[in-house]
Design an enzyme around this catalytic site. Structure first.
Site, PDB file in Angstrom:
ATOM      1  N   GLU A 311      -1.801  -6.713  -5.968  1.00 36.77           N
ATOM      2  CA  GLU A 311      -2.891  -6.127  -5.185  1.00 36.77           C
ATOM      3  C   GLU A 311      -2.390  -5.216  -4.077  1.00 36.77           C
ATOM      4  O   GLU A 311      -3.048  -4.264  -3.691  1.00 36.77           O
ATOM      5  CB  GLU A 311      -3.753  -7.240  -4.536  1.00 36.77           C
ATOM      6  CG  GLU A 311      -4.415  -8.163  -5.529  1.00 36.77           C
ATOM      7  CD  GLU A 311      -3.630  -9.440  -5.694  1.00 36.77           C
ATOM      8  OE1 GLU A 311      -2.382  -9.379  -5.590  1.00 36.77           O
ATOM      9  OE2 GLU A 311      -4.242 -10.478  -5.934  1.00 36.77           O
ATOM     10  N   ASP A 353      18.421  29.044  -3.306  1.00 38.67           N
ATOM     11  CA  ASP A 353      18.703  30.459  -3.112  1.00 38.67           C
ATOM     12  C   ASP A 353      20.098  30.559  -2.505  1.00 38.67           C
ATOM     13  O   ASP A 353      20.574  29.631  -1.861  1.00 38.67           O
ATOM     14  CB  ASP A 353      17.651  31.064  -2.182  1.00 38.67           C
ATOM     15  CG  ASP A 353      17.805  32.565  -2.053  1.00 38.67           C
ATOM     16  OD1 ASP A 353      18.340  33.173  -2.983  1.00 38.67           O
ATOM     17  OD2 ASP A 353      17.399  33.120  -1.015  1.00 38.67           O
ATOM     18  N   ASP A 626      10.732  33.575  -2.789  1.00 36.78           N
ATOM     19  CA  ASP A 626      10.870  32.177  -3.226  1.00 36.78           C
ATOM     20  C   ASP A 626       9.550  31.422  -3.221  1.00 36.78           C
ATOM     21  O   ASP A 626       9.482  30.294  -3.702  1.00 36.78           O
ATOM     22  CB  ASP A 626      11.852  31.430  -2.301  1.00 36.78           C
ATOM     23  CG  ASP A 626      13.245  32.037  -2.304  1.00 36.78           C
ATOM     24  OD1 ASP A 626      13.691  32.451  -3.381  1.00 36.78           O
ATOM     25  OD2 ASP A 626      13.865  32.099  -1.231  1.00 36.78           O
ATOM     26  N   ASN A 690       3.861 -16.425 -14.753  1.00 31.01           N
ATOM     27  CA  ASN A 690       2.849 -17.410 -14.360  1.00 31.01           C
ATOM     28  C   ASN A 690       1.662 -17.427 -15.326  1.00 31.01           C
ATOM     29  O   ASN A 690       1.137 -18.489 -15.681  1.00 31.01           O
ATOM     30  CB  ASN A 690       2.340 -17.100 -12.951  1.00 31.01           C
ATOM     31  CG  ASN A 690       3.339 -17.528 -11.886  1.00 31.01           C
ATOM     32  OD1 ASN A 690       4.215 -18.347 -12.145  1.00 31.01           O
ATOM     33  ND2 ASN A 690       3.214 -16.972 -10.707  1.00 31.01           N
ATOM     34  N   ASN A 715      -0.774 -15.653  -4.981  1.00 29.48           N
ATOM     35  CA  ASN A 715      -0.498 -14.233  -5.159  1.00 29.48           C
ATOM     36  C   ASN A 715      -0.571 -13.486  -3.828  1.00 29.48           C
ATOM     37  O   ASN A 715       0.244 -12.611  -3.537  1.00 29.48           O
ATOM     38  CB  ASN A 715      -1.496 -13.646  -6.157  1.00 29.48           C
ATOM     39  CG  ASN A 715      -0.967 -12.393  -6.818  1.00 29.48           C
ATOM     40  OD1 ASN A 715       0.196 -12.333  -7.207  1.00 29.48           O
ATOM     41  ND2 ASN A 715      -1.804 -11.392  -6.933  1.00 29.48           N
ATOM     42  N   ASP A 719       2.412 -11.444  -1.941  1.00 33.98           N
ATOM     43  CA  ASP A 719       2.247 -10.035  -1.590  1.00 33.98           C
ATOM     44  C   ASP A 719       2.483  -9.788  -0.102  1.00 33.98           C
ATOM     45  O   ASP A 719       3.080  -8.789   0.291  1.00 33.98           O
ATOM     46  CB  ASP A 719       0.849  -9.557  -1.972  1.00 33.98           C
ATOM     47  CG  ASP A 719       0.722  -9.315  -3.470  1.00 33.98           C
ATOM     48  OD1 ASP A 719       1.762  -9.087  -4.102  1.00 33.98           O
ATOM     49  OD2 ASP A 719      -0.405  -9.367  -3.987  1.00 33.98           O
TER      50      ASP A 719
END
Length: 894
Positions: A311, A353, A626, A690, A715, A719
């Site tokens: 997430e 260049d 350029d 899992n 979870n 995270d």
């Protein structure tokens, strides 16, 4: 019929605004001033605000993402938060609305909503931080424009322009809005961004007759947003701003070319979606058939969808890129587009260049000589007049010529020379003709003086002058010229030819540019940078190929490249490039390191071919020639001394034109990229393991191995711990090569490491179900069915697997974050170590506190932690062995 822009996209600008712009090309200036209530004093502050309210701001669609409201919405509205919100609604319906008074429980809903708020708030905070960094750095190089406000000319940001403003433009500017010219002096414009054509157009303030213009090129009294001024100056009235401009109508189409970042993100998302498309129905069917509760099975399948997907992925990406761009800001580099950090990490070809990048950018005029190589004051005088009156974008060669007036005792001489030869007209330099023409007054007849490319100037000469005598330019004249200049070219000098012709007319056109008298040559020297050779070696060690793309003569480029250790065995000129077939081009470009005598269009063509060959291409340049290539490259790089148009088109601005600065930027980009890759691969593979475990457990266990709430909590915990990854150390071998931003290897990584964690999960299931829980609860689950001990049995089992999953997920992060031996050969940063340690301990202790009960967690006996230590140790050992095999087989880890 109005032609379409170069990308072939239909125009999306406001039809009313578009019509307004084109209609005023046919109206006189007095009408224009009257309709917009413009005076010679310019707009007042009140008029500015009124115009902005009526016609809008001078910003394109991408600016919407700079608002706080937009970022707030992006933080909370994405597919994964929507899934969580739907899950909360369903939980509220089943656990509160439809439940009995005895079983009613709102805990799940509250925690899910808290997760939504926390994850959204964390991302929103990081978004604002990234915005502040980007705004501060971008402000350092923001483009400005000269505008008439309150009786005086003032310089303001181009974003402050409004319809009706009086503006002044000069060579090197990028047109900030759609403008009707009211005055123009030798004004030349490149409209390639609108039409795709490289031709330079002369503009004027004359009113058009009806039906005169059939294309954008035909509107000679209009200049359009995004176009570049290559010569002269002008004034005009703003007719359209922002998305109402012609360029604004298809700016999104242009920006879509630079979509490598989005393509990579989409590739990763599709890998995760495919895994979800397979696993979620399996989980739903398995749980529904074995448990008989399809509502709970549906909720659990939804939580599996959330559990499989990282997430925090957008937030971790933003944090890594923002940290990298902030670090580069401290190293004399401004990252205008934060996604360019990904380009730095992926870049494997850098096009540069020659002038100012490989050389010292301090060009000096070494010789001014006649056709036989003798010093000639007349050559210097004529070249001085040409450089003095040339109003195109200033270049180093003209500046070097003009330095002669600073020689002691010569100031008055060159001033009198200019007084005697007043300018009448000019045609600025362009890459089709490759020379600049200036017409000056001279006694009885005017003089047309040209200065530029040896080949192009000599091609237009019919005679030569030596010691005041003119001679026919014979058939072997070209060979005589080469005999004089070749030796200087091989020494790395830049050589220009100077020629002239008498002309009776007081105006100039390209039809007059023939039958010149060759007068002599100018020789310039620009020494290679001392730091360039070392920087190129560093880039080569980083597996970034350096390709030199220059408009200079081949011999000069070869000389400079050899001194810097760049392979010149494969070199191509623009003329040779044109002769290659479509089948030969990709192969030849792939093998060539030096391209010389190129036009701007050919530079773009080479960048396109390299990208088509699968490379991530960066382009470093500072000249107007350029600009198109900078826009086309995956990472456009310029310097703070470049023309406004070039800086505006670049993604990255170097405050110091040095390849060593760029090498540091590549390191930062790869560090940021590597930390993003760690999060994606490790999290996705761990989550996949899992889910596999859940599928197996759902088939064989009479209850859910973990509640949907616990799975979501696990979870979220993982995270949040991963939020410190942007500050993690990255091993040098990971930064040694360009990193691929795609989902190509993600599925392989998930399939390889995910099942390993599933094996130990199943081992834990067996221990909990057959050994620990029966011994604590006094019997098997079947014998306890219907009693209070059965609920305790389930709580013990779910808590045991919650802790095992958490410990293995956190520790696997340390194990797979590096190809080396973790903690010994590669230590994580202190924030990563502290946060992961404290987070794991916190949730382990949580199971022994009353706060764990609403989450379905319960204290476990000490014997379980002995088993947990054994399982985790075996798991880490097996993953270490598997990691070694993975690296041996695929030569990479992340």
């Amino acid at each position: 019929m109005i032609e379409k822009p170069c990308g072939g996209e239909a125009m999306k600008a406001s039809p009313i605004a578009h019509r307004r712009v084109l209609d005023y090309a046919y109206m006189d200036i007095d009408t224009l001033f009257r309709d917009f209530h413009i005076s010679d004093q310019g707009y007042s502050d009140e008029q500015v605000e009124e115009s902005r309210a009526r016609y809008g701001k001078n910003s394109l669609s991408g600016r919407a993402s700079d608002t706080v409201l937009y970022r707030l919405g992006r933080a909370f509205l994405n597919p994964f938060t929507i899934i969580l919100f739907v899950l909360a609604c369903i939980s509220f319906l089943t656990d509160v609305v439809l439940a009995s008074n005895f079983s009613r429980n709102i805990t799940t809903v509250v925690i899910i909503l808290c997760m939504l708020l926390i994850s959204g708030a964390v991302r929103f905070t990081q978004e604002l931080r990234a915005k502040r960094v980007a705004d501060r750095l971008t402000g350092m190089i923001a483009s400005t424009v000269l505008v008439r406000r309150g009786r005086k000319w003032v310089r303001v940001s181009s974003t402050e322009l409004v319809v009706g403003d009086l503006v002044r433009l000069s060579a090197g500017d990028r047109v900030p809005a759609d403008i009707r010219l009211t005055a123009a002096k030798d004004l030349f414009v490149s409209q390639s961004v609108i039409t795709g054509e490289s031709a330079i157009l002369e503009k004027n303030a004359d009113t058009l007759s009806q039906g005169q213009a059939q294309s954008y090129a035909g509107y000679r009294n209009l200049v359009f947003m995004g176009c570049a001024l290559t010569g002269g100056s002008g004034e005009g009235v703003v007719l359209a701003v922002g998305e109402d401009t012609v360029y604004g109508g298809f700016a999104a189409a242009e920006s879509s070319r630079k979509n490598r970042f989005d393509q990579g993100a989409n590739s990763i998302a599709w890998v995760l979606i495919r895994f979800m498309a397979v696993l979620i129905p399996v989980v739903l069917i398995a749980c529904g058939l074995t448990k008989g509760d399809w509502v709970s099975a549906f909720l659990f399948a939804l939580s599996v969808a959330v559990g499989l997907t990282p997430e925090m992925l957008p937030m971790v990406i933003n944090a890594c890129l923002a940290k990298g761009s902030a670090a580069m800001g401290k190293k004399q580099t401004v990252v205008k587009n934060i996604n360019a950090m990904q380009g730095f990490g992926s870049m494997d070809v850098l096009c540069v260049d020659k002038t100012g990048t490989l050389t010292g950018d301090k060009i000096t005029l070494e010789y001014y000589m006649d056709i036989l190589g003798n010093e000639s004051q007349k050559v210097l005088d004529f070249s001085y007049l040409n450089s003095l009156y040339h109003t195109g974008v200033k270049n180093h060669l003209d500046s070097a010529v003009l330095q002669c007036r600073e020689m002691p005792g010569h100031e008055r001489y060159f001033q009198e020379l200019a007084d005697r030869h007043q300018k009448l007209d000019e045609l600025p330099f362009d890459y089709e003709r490759r020379f600049a023409s200036v017409l000056v007054r001279h006694e009885e007849e005017n003089l047309l003086i040209i200065k530029g490319s040896i080949d192009e100037v000599c091609r237009r000469c019919s005679s030569v002058e030596y010691k005041g005598q003119r001679h026919e330019f014979s058939g072997d004249g070209a060979e005589s010229v080469r005999a004089i200049v070749d030796e200087m070219l091989e020494d790395g000098m830049k050589v220009l030819a100077v020629a002239y012709k008498p002309l009776k007319e007081a105006t100039l056109s390209q039809e007059d540019e023939h039958d010149f008298i060759l007068l002599g040559y100018l020789a310039f020297f620009d020494a290679p940078k001392e730091s360039a050779a070392g920087a190129i070696r560093k880039l080569q060690k980083l597996h970034v190929e350096v390709r030199v793309l220059t408009g200079d003569h081949r011999d000069i480029a070869v000389s400079v490249c050899r001194r810097l250790g760049i392979d010149t065995a494969q070199a191509l000129t623009g003329r040779e490039l044109e002769q290659l077939s479509d089948d030969e081009l990709p192969v030849k470009v792939e093998r060539t390191t030096l391209f010389a005598e190129l036009s701007p269009r050919q530079k773009v063509q080479i960048v396109q071919l390299l990208r088509a060959n699968g490379h991530t291409v960066g382009f470093l340049g500072d000249g107007m020639n350029d600009l198109s290539a900078i826009v086309e490259a995956d990472v456009g790089i310029s310097v703070d001394t470049a023309a406004e148009a070039v800086k505006e088109g670049a993604d990255v601005i170097l405050l110091k034109k040095d390849l060593n600065v760029l090498e540091e930027g590549i390191h930062e980009g790869r560090r940021a990229f590597a930390n993003v890759s760690k999060y994606i691969k490790i999290t996705a593979s761990s989550n996949f393991g899992n889910i596999l475990s859940i599928v197996v457990a759902s088939v064989f266990l009479p209850f859910f191995p973990m509640t949907s709430l616990q799975l979501l909590l696990l979870n979220l915990l993982y995270d949040i711990l991963c939020l410190v990854l942007p500050w993690d150390h990255v091993d040098e071998e990971i930064c040694a090569r360009p990193l691929e931003w795609s989902g190509r290897t993600l599925g392989r990584f998930m399939r390889f490491f995910g099942p390993i964690s599933s094996f130990f999960d199943i081992l834990t299931f067996s221990y909990l179900f057959f050994v620990l829980c029966p011994s604590v609860c006094g019997g098997s689950f079947a014998s306890l069915a219907g009693s209070g001990e059965a609920l305790r049995f389930i709580a013990l089992f779910q808590t045991g697997w919650f802790l095992e999953s958490m410990w293995t997920q956190v520790l696997i992060l340390h194990l797979l974050r590096t190809p080396r031996i973790p903690l010994l050969q590669s230590r994580p940063s202190r924030p990563v170590m502290l946060v992961t340690l404290l987070g794991t301990l916190f949730f382990t202790v949580l199971t022994f506190t009353p706060a764990g009960s609403p989450l379905g967690l319960t204290p476990l006996p000490p014997v379980y932690f002995g088993f947990l230590a054994l399982v985790v140790s075996l798991y880490l050992l097996l993953v270490t062995l598997a990691k070694g095999r993975y690296i041996r087989r695929w030569r990479e880890l992340l």
